[in-house]
Design an enzyme around this catalytic site. Sequence first.
Site, PDB file in Angstrom:
ATOM      1  N   ALA A  68       0.825  -1.209   0.000  1.00 12.01           N
ATOM      2  CA  ALA A  68       0.000   0.000   0.000  1.00 12.01           C
ATOM      3  C   ALA A  68       0.856   1.255   0.000  1.00 12.01           C
ATOM      4  O   ALA A  68       0.644   2.166  -0.808  1.00 12.01           O
ATOM      5  CB  ALA A  68      -0.940  -0.007   1.209  1.00 12.01           C
ATOM      6  N   GLU A  69       1.843   1.308   0.874  1.00 11.96           N
ATOM      7  CA  GLU A  69       2.687   2.509   0.930  1.00 11.96           C
ATOM      8  C   GLU A  69       3.530   2.660  -0.333  1.00 11.96           C
ATOM      9  O   GLU A  69       3.691   3.753  -0.853  1.00 11.96           O
ATOM     10  CB  GLU A  69       3.585   2.507   2.163  1.00 11.96           C
ATOM     11  CG  GLU A  69       4.455   3.740   2.198  1.00 11.96           C
ATOM     12  CD  GLU A  69       4.641   4.349   3.569  1.00 11.96           C
ATOM     13  OE1 GLU A  69       5.284   5.405   3.620  1.00 11.96           O
ATOM     14  OE2 GLU A  69       4.155   3.789   4.559  1.00 11.96           O
ATOM     15  N   GLY A  70       4.045   1.553  -0.857  1.00 12.16           N
ATOM     16  CA  GLY A  70       4.841   1.620  -2.071  1.00 12.16           C
ATOM     17  C   GLY A  70       4.050   2.113  -3.263  1.00 12.16           C
ATOM     18  O   GLY A  70       4.500   2.986  -4.015  1.00 12.16           O
TER      19      GLY A  70
END
Length: 161
Positions: A59-61
Amino acid sequence: MTGKSPPPSKTASLDRPLHAVGFQYDLLSSERLTGHLTITESCCQPFKVLHGGVTAMIAEGMASMGAYINSGFKRVAGVQLSTNHIRAAQLGELVHVEAIPIQQGRTIQVWEVQLWKIDPYISGDKKRLLLSTSRVTLLSNLPSFKEMKGFEDTVKKYAKL
């Protein structure tokens, strides 16, 4: 045999941690990113299900990549991540991922990232089973370092601009 090694994958060039767990980017743009992951031992808990930390990393990537493209290739930094796990993905299953922007401001961007799998035994709209949903908030007006120019060129090579 020529001795030449194959060119690195798109994901290997863009995000080494995601590549390490087997994630593959499919589409990159400022409006939508997609990718997929086959669940292997390297991304599982001991219970043979997708690790929640891997879900958060994906998700963060993806949100960071989308915000980076959307900001005109300025450096971004995650400031908040919230993930809800709804159901498990088992070892061997194929997981699809999509990230879309919720807010694309000059200073703050918010992205939603969903992971799902396809149930082969269900037809129609209910075939897509939501695994998790994440909200990622990013600071998006940070100056880029000169060393980032090579990375910017790599992203431009793969992104639909």
